[in-house]
Every structure is written in C-alpha cells, then in structure tokens.
Design an enzyme around this catalytic site. Sequence first.
Site, PDB file in Angstrom:
ATOM      1  N   ASP A   1      39.904  -0.436  39.255  1.00 20.95           N
ATOM      2  CA  ASP A   1      39.605  -1.574  40.145  1.00 20.95           C
ATOM      3  C   ASP A   1      38.402  -2.365  39.664  1.00 20.95           C
ATOM      4  O   ASP A   1      38.268  -3.541  39.937  1.00 20.95           O
ATOM      5  CB  ASP A   1      39.378  -1.082  41.569  1.00 20.95           C
ATOM      6  CG  ASP A   1      40.713  -0.762  42.204  1.00 20.95           C
ATOM      7  OD1 ASP A   1      41.233   0.338  41.944  1.00 20.95           O
ATOM      8  OD2 ASP A   1      41.260  -1.644  42.887  1.00 20.95           O
TER       9      ASP A   1
ATOM     10  N   GLY B   1      46.445  -3.170  44.745  1.00 23.83           N
ATOM     11  CA  GLY B   1      46.337  -2.982  43.296  1.00 23.83           C
ATOM     12  C   GLY B   1      45.531  -4.151  42.742  1.00 23.83           C
ATOM     13  O   GLY B   1      45.827  -5.318  43.041  1.00 23.83           O
TER      14      GLY B   1
END
Length: 348
Positions: free
Chosen positions: A239, A54
Amino acid sequence: MTRSSNKLNVHALVWKDEQLHVLDQRQLPEVVRYDIYTKADDIAEAISTMRVRGAPAIGVAAAYAVALSVKMYFQADNNNWLDKVDEDIAVLAASRPTAVNLFWALSVMRDKLTGLKADPIADILRHAEEIHQQDIAANKKMGELGADILADAKGLLTHCNAGALATGGYGTALGVIRSAVARMPRNVFAGETRPWLQGARLTVWELAEDDIAATLITDSAAAMLMNSGQVDWIIVGADRIAANGDVANKIGTYSLAVLAKHHGVKLMVVAPTSTIDFAMQEGSQIEIEQRAASEFLPDCYAGENSLIDAWNPVFDVTPAELVTVIVTERGAIFNPVTTGVSELNQND
Ligand code: MRU
C-alpha cells in the site's frame, strides 16, 4: 497442482458510457455485481466502504472520480468549476489513509487541471484513462520480471488480494503468480486474510475465474505450511513503500515476513512505483488505517458499557531487512535494506 493459464476475466473497474462501473467487492464471491458511478463523492464512499479496494485500484477509481467531477462542474458553471473539483478532491483524499496510490493519482490529476486543453472534459478523462492503462502495463511488466526471479520455484504463498481486483487489471503479486503459472505449474497458496477475508473471498475467486487452482489456508496455518517445506516464496503487494524500503501492506504481512525469515522462505513485494512514497523516509511514518471493531468483534460485545473492545489496524509495516526483493515496473531491487528504493525515483 496448478493448471496453467494467463487468461484475465476479472475487472474491478470498467469505464463505459461515460460512467464508472465498479465491481462491488463486498458482495464477492456470492454476488458478482457492477454498480454505476457518476459522482466523485459516491466514488469516495465506495473507496471508504471497500467496494473498491487495493492500493492501485483505489488510485485508478480516484482518477476517474476527478474526471467525473470536472464533467459535472464544468458543464454547470465554467467559471467556478475548479473550486468545486478541489472540494471533491479533498473528499476523495479523506476516503482511506494508507494507500499512497490514492494521493499520487489525485496529485497527478490535480496537476493536469491547470493545463487542460480546449475540451477539458475529454482531456481530463484521457488522463484518467492513461493512469488506468499505465497501471495495467506496469502490472504486466512486473509479472514477467517477478516470474523471471521465481525461476523454478514451486510453492507460492500470497496474502490479501493483490490481483486484478486490487489494480487497474492483471495484479501486482497475483500478476507475478499469473505470469509464473503461465510458464510452468506451481502450487499456489492463499492466506484467508482476516478480518475482511480478502484472500478467502477475493483471491481464490479471482484465481478460479482465470482457471488457476489454489489452496486456501487460515492465516494461523502459515507457520506450519512454511515448516512443511511447501513454500519457496511469499509474494505480496504493498500500500505504501517508504524510501528506505519498509513496506506497508495488509495486516499479517509482517507476521509472514518474520515467519519467512525463520523458515528460510523468501519474500517478494510487487508494487508499481506509484506505490512508493519517495518523500517518506521510513515505514514508521506511514499512517496505518484503523477500522471499526465491528469488523470482527462479536455483536454481543458492542455498546458503550461493554468491557470488551477490539483493536483493528488493517495494515502493518514490514521492515526492509525482511524483504528479499521489491519488484516494480522500473526494475527489481534485491535486499532493499542496503540501498532503499530511491534509485527508482525518476524525479531525482
Ligand atoms: O484493505 P485493502 O483490501 O484495500 O488492502 C489491500 C492490500 O493490502 C493489498 O495487498 C495492497 O493494496 C496491494 S494491491 C495490489
């Protein structure tokens, strides 16, 4: 039906007793185990093997890794410690390519190294803790901003895991879902997220830990779910976001965005500004990580002489024109295709 809760029981990273405690996300949900890290290169390995994953969580872990590197090398040799720390930074930078938070955190920490005060070890740790705490604060702010936008929307679908597990705490997309559910009940859906199953293994576990009910769907069921009218918003993390508003996120986000457009469902991307790569003009420039075929290719097709291979890009780029709103801690940008996100850059 969703039970209402804004508890937070899940922590991916805990700094304790001068060590980084990392919840091993490869073992969830069957095993809840924290491993203790004291060396930067071990943390780099934890990132590349997705024990911690993550985008924001990778950045926070890297910041603590730099602090641990300073501790190790400054104590050993306070003349040449900086060169050694730079070597660790290079190893960390090679751990995963797509999440820009990694490079952002390393760059913030590298800048601090040259101006450290009398006690460099304590000083650099304070900077890592600041990155961690700022991420949690940003998530909580985005949670409220996102929940305001959702108003009385009933059906929410998320993809991958953009929760407490993927951040310093609280979560980006799941942070919005947490805040929205605390205001009123919602029907929360999570896509299983092949091939690594972050939705099935992580997101629904995290929600259950915080007493939030959710319905898991296979990725292939998303179109039918949208067609059934049960989803008002898709809510995802990111991201890397390019200056023009294109969004790199977990593979499958782009497919959901195309489906959303067809079905009149809105798409919210939730990410702190540390996920925005202001220097990158557009999404096509973003490096997309390719992972091993073995993540989903049956073992019987492995080996040099096999006729069958697999293509495993683990992120995709959703063009800004498919994004309804990007929510950051500095505010929300609706229709990012018209303006991009450069107005959020405080260095301009
Ligand atoms: O490969 P992963 O599990 O690191 O991918 C994570 C994602 O794609 C998340 O959606 C993204 O990092 C945002 S997390 C707040």
